[in-house]
Scaffold this motif. Structure first.
Motif, short mmCIF file in Angstrom:
data_model
loop_
_atom_site.label_atom_id
_atom_site.label_comp_id
_atom_site.label_asym_id
_atom_site.label_seq_id
_atom_site.Cartn_x
_atom_site.Cartn_y
_atom_site.Cartn_z
N GLU A 160 56.42 34.06 9.96
CA GLU A 160 56.17 32.66 10.23
C GLU A 160 55.06 32.16 9.33
N LEU A 161 55.32 31.06 8.63
CA LEU A 161 54.33 30.43 7.77
C LEU A 161 53.59 29.36 8.56
N GLY A 162 52.26 29.32 8.43
CA GLY A 162 51.49 28.29 9.13
C GLY A 162 51.64 28.39 10.63
N SER A 163 51.33 29.56 11.20
CA SER A 163 51.61 29.81 12.62
C SER A 163 50.76 28.99 13.57
N GLY A 164 49.62 28.46 13.12
CA GLY A 164 48.78 27.68 14.02
C GLY A 164 48.27 28.54 15.17
N VAL A 165 48.35 28.02 16.40
CA VAL A 165 47.87 28.78 17.55
C VAL A 165 48.90 29.76 18.08
N GLY A 166 50.14 29.71 17.55
CA GLY A 166 51.09 30.79 17.81
C GLY A 166 52.21 30.53 18.78
N LEU A 167 52.43 29.28 19.21
CA LEU A 167 53.44 29.01 20.23
C LEU A 167 54.82 29.51 19.83
N LYS A 180 60.24 42.98 14.29
CA LYS A 180 58.85 42.82 13.87
C LYS A 180 58.60 41.35 13.67
N PHE A 181 57.37 40.92 14.00
CA PHE A 181 57.01 39.52 13.79
C PHE A 181 55.66 39.46 13.11
N VAL A 182 55.61 38.69 12.01
CA VAL A 182 54.37 38.52 11.25
C VAL A 182 53.92 37.07 11.37
N PHE A 183 52.81 36.85 12.07
CA PHE A 183 52.18 35.53 12.12
C PHE A 183 51.33 35.39 10.85
N SER A 184 51.27 34.18 10.31
CA SER A 184 50.42 34.00 9.12
C SER A 184 49.81 32.62 9.09
N ASP A 185 48.65 32.54 8.45
CA ASP A 185 47.96 31.27 8.20
C ASP A 185 46.87 31.59 7.19
N VAL A 190 41.78 29.36 12.32
CA VAL A 190 43.15 29.47 12.83
C VAL A 190 43.55 30.93 12.97
N LEU A 191 43.21 31.74 11.99
CA LEU A 191 43.54 33.17 12.06
C LEU A 191 42.88 33.83 13.27
N SER A 208 55.58 45.91 22.07
CA SER A 208 56.89 45.65 21.49
C SER A 208 57.23 44.17 21.67
N PRO A 209 57.68 43.50 20.60
CA PRO A 209 57.91 44.02 19.24
C PRO A 209 56.61 44.24 18.49
N ALA A 210 56.72 44.92 17.35
CA ALA A 210 55.57 45.09 16.48
C ALA A 210 55.16 43.73 15.94
N THR A 211 53.88 43.40 16.06
CA THR A 211 53.39 42.12 15.56
C THR A 211 52.14 42.34 14.72
N SER A 212 51.90 41.40 13.82
CA SER A 212 50.67 41.41 13.04
C SER A 212 50.29 39.99 12.70
N VAL A 213 49.01 39.78 12.44
CA VAL A 213 48.49 38.48 12.00
C VAL A 213 47.87 38.71 10.64
N ARG A 214 48.33 37.97 9.64
CA ARG A 214 47.78 38.20 8.32
C ARG A 214 47.48 36.88 7.62
N GLU A 215 46.50 36.96 6.76
CA GLU A 215 46.15 35.80 5.94
C GLU A 215 47.18 35.66 4.83
N LEU A 216 47.71 34.46 4.68
CA LEU A 216 48.70 34.21 3.63
C LEU A 216 48.44 32.82 3.06
N ASP A 217 47.80 32.80 1.92
CA ASP A 217 47.50 31.55 1.22
C ASP A 217 48.69 31.22 0.32
#
Length: 331
Positions: A160-167, A180-185, A190-191, A208-217
C-alpha cells in the motif's frame, strides 16, 4: 418502536459514535419519539451502553469534545420529553466537562465479520505539515471494495502506497487473508502512527498475515527496492489531492508496472474533489504509458462516512509498448 427497529437504531448509534460522525447524522427523531411515547429514559440508557459506557469507549475513546456534544444532545432530548433524570447520563457528562482536549483521538470502525478496527488519529485534518494522520473517504471506499472482493487479496503480497493511519491496510489484513501486507509512507510522524496502529490492531511481528511498515519515498525509491517487496497487488487511496506530488507518484507507478514479471495488479482510489487535478493525473499516467480503467459498481456500505464526493476506483495497466525500467532506476 418495534424491537427490531430499536436494535437497528442502537447499532447505528454505536457505529456513528465510534467513528465520530457528524451529530446531525444520528437518528435523533427516533430517540425523541421513543422518549415522548414512554416518558422513560430506558432507551437513552441503552444508547449509553452502546456508546459512552461501552468498554471500547474506555480503551479507545472518541475525543472529549465529541463525547460532550453527544451527551449534551441526549440530555436536551431527555429534558424536553420530561423524563426522569438519568444519573449515569449526567455522570458521563461530568467526566468529560472541563477535560483538556488533546490533539489525538481514536476512531473505531466495525467490521462485518465481527471485531473492529481502532485507529489513533489527529483531531486536526492537517497536523505537522501532513494530511496523513487522519482517515480519508477514499481509504474507506477502497476498504469497502476490498471487503466485497476478498479473493483479490487472498494469499497475495500487497503493497500500500501512502498508507496514512492504516485503515485500508488493516481492513485487508483482518478480512481478506493476504499472504503479506506492506504498509508504506514517507512522513516520519505518519510512519510512527502507522506502527502504533498496526500494533493496536493485533498485527505485526509474529502475527498473521505477515505485515511490515516501511519508509517509501516516491521520489527516491528504486526498481530494486520494489522488486524486493515482491508485491502481487499495489493499492493507494487519496494520494493525488496535491498536484505537487503527482509526478513522483506517476513515475513510481511506472516502475511498479515494469519492474517485475508478472506485473502486479494496481488499484488507485481517488475522491474527485478537484476535477482538474484528477484529469491531470489521468493525462500524466497516459503520457507515461499507463492505462487507467475505471472500475464501475457500487460497494457495500460498511463504514459511516461522507459519501457526497465522487469516488473513482481505477485499475492501472501498462501499455504494450511500455518498456521495463532498469533495476536500479531512481524515480
Amino acid at each position: 418502536m418495534a424491537p427490531d427497529e430499536s436494535t437497528d437504531v442502537l447499532t447505528d448509534f454505536q457505529r456513528w459514535f465510534f467513528t465520530m460522525s457528524r451529530l446531525k447524522s444520528f437518528n435523533w427523531a427516533f430517540v425523541e419519539k421513543q422518549l415522548q411515547s414512554s416518558k422513560s429514559s430506558e432507551f437513552i440508557s441503552e444508547i449509553l451502553k452502546q456508546t459512552c459506557l461501552h468498554p471500547l469507549c474506555r480503551a479507545v475513546p472518541p475525543s472529549f469534545r465529541y463525547r460532550k456534544s453527544f451527551l449534551s444532545e441526549l440530555i436536551r432530548l431527555q429534558e424536553a420529553a420530561g423524563c426522569d433524570p438519568l444519573d449515569e447520563l449526567y455522570d458521563a457528562l461530568a467526566e468529560v466537562v472541563g477535560a483538556a482536549e488533546g490533539s489525538e483521538c481514536y476512531k473505531t470502525y466495525f467490521l462485518p465479520c465481527g471485531g473492529a478496527i481502532s485507529l489513533l488519529e489527529k483531531v486536526a485534518l492537517i497536523s505537522g505539515g501532513t494530511t496523513g494522520l487522519v482517515t480519508w473517504e477514499a481509504g474507506l471506499f477502497l476498504a469497502e471494495w476490498a471487503l466485497d472482493h476478498r479473493e483479490f487479496f487472498t494469499d497475495r503480497t500487497v503493497l500500500e502506497l501512502g498508507s496514512g493511519v492504516g485503515l485500508t491496510g488493516v481492513a485487508v489484513c483482518r478480512s481478506c487473508s493476504p499472504k503479506k501486507f506492506v504498509f508504506s509512507d514517507c512522513h516520519p510522524a505518519v510512519l510512527q502512527a502507522l506502527r502504533d496502529n498496526v500494533r493496536l490492531n493485533g498485527l505485526g511481528e509474529g502475527a498473521s498475515p505477515a505485515t511490515s511498515v516501511r519508509e517509501l519515498d516516491w521520489t527516491t525509491a528504486t526498481g530494486e527496492e520494489l522488486r524486493e517487496i515482491g508485491a502481487d497487488v499495489v493499492i493507494a487511496a487519496d494520494v493525488v489531492y496535491d498536484p505537487a506530488v503527482m509526478r513522483g507518484l506517476v513515475k513510481l507507478l511506472r516502475v511498479v508496472l515494469t519492474g517485475s514479471a508478472p506485473r502486479p495488479d494496481v488499484l488507485l482510489c481517488c475522491a474527485v474533489r478537484n476535477p482538474q487535478t484528477y484529469d491531470g493525473l489521468r493525462r500524466q499516467l497516459e503520457s507515461c504509458g499507463i492505462k487507467p480503467e475505471v472500475l464501475d459498481g457500487a460497494v457495500s456500505r460498511v463504514f459511516p462516512y461522507d459519501r457526497t464526493a465522487n469516488m473513482e476506483l481505477i485499475r492501472l495497466t501498462a501499455a504494450d509498448e511500455l518498456q521495463p525500467s532498469d533495476a536500479t532506476e531512481t524515480i
